[in-house]
Design an enzyme around this catalytic site. Sequence first.
Site, mmCIF file in Angstrom:
data_model
loop_
_atom_site.group_PDB
_atom_site.id
_atom_site.type_symbol
_atom_site.label_atom_id
_atom_site.label_comp_id
_atom_site.label_asym_id
_atom_site.label_seq_id
_atom_site.Cartn_x
_atom_site.Cartn_y
_atom_site.Cartn_z
ATOM 1 N N TYR A 141 -8.999 13.936 -1.607
ATOM 2 C CA TYR A 141 -8.596 14.235 -2.852
ATOM 3 C C TYR A 141 -7.436 13.325 -3.359
ATOM 4 C CZ TYR A 141 -7.284 17.318 -6.948
ATOM 5 O OH TYR A 141 -6.584 17.510 -8.265
ATOM 6 N N LYS A 145 -6.929 10.315 -6.087
ATOM 7 C CA LYS A 145 -5.860 10.191 -7.052
ATOM 8 C C LYS A 145 -4.828 9.263 -7.030
ATOM 9 C CE LYS A 145 -7.189 14.191 -9.180
ATOM 10 N NZ LYS A 145 -7.761 14.328 -10.497
#
Length: 237
Positions: A141, A145
């Site tokens: 994650y 990002k």
Amino acid sequence: MAEDMKTLEETFRQQNKSCFILGASGETGKLLLQELLQRNIFSKITLIGRRQLTFEDKAYENLVQEVVDFEKLDDHAAAFQGHNVGYCCLGTSRAKAGVEGFIRVDHDYVLKSAELAKAGGCTHFHLESSKGADKNSNFLYLKVKGQVEADVEALGFDRFSIYRPAVLLVDRQESRPGEWLARKVLGGFSTLFPTAMSVPLHTVTRTMVSNTVLQSELKTEILENKAIHTLGQSAEK
């Protein structure tokens, strides 16, 4: 600060600028749209998404909506043309979309949208990211990002604003594993340490709008959780 912000908003409003929002059906996008309509700093707001959204309030009647296929964004380049400012609130979860789907939405769709926006004349691009975003992270994650932050920065917008909120304090319509419990725990914790591990979603969207009218000498600026709190709350006063 509130009086200064009102002056800045009026100055910005007189420039007759337009913007688009990606992800207006999500929690952040919905609140961001409400904030933009309330503060009325743009002459035109366009929602770019995969489906037409329905609104009952008259405040939404002048919105423009562009329905696009994110798998074929090049076919919808016209939707990204003529906007001064772009807000990207696109995002999904690994649990909902799987690894490949998560990467496709949170990286590929975001980057391609940014490319088309840049080509279409957008000069200020806002990206909702996450606390801890790092393209070298071992966590998928945070790695995705961080990577999309770097890739969008490389496009060379006149101004690129990245927002890295911690856990968002909001009651999602769509439940995600662990988020409900985290919000309950951090909701109490945030009373004692308000800028450490969480942030109310309305503070994030207020910050995004306030930051739009502020002048910045930086081409790329990163607003971490504490900065989001500071700007968002100062705009309230």
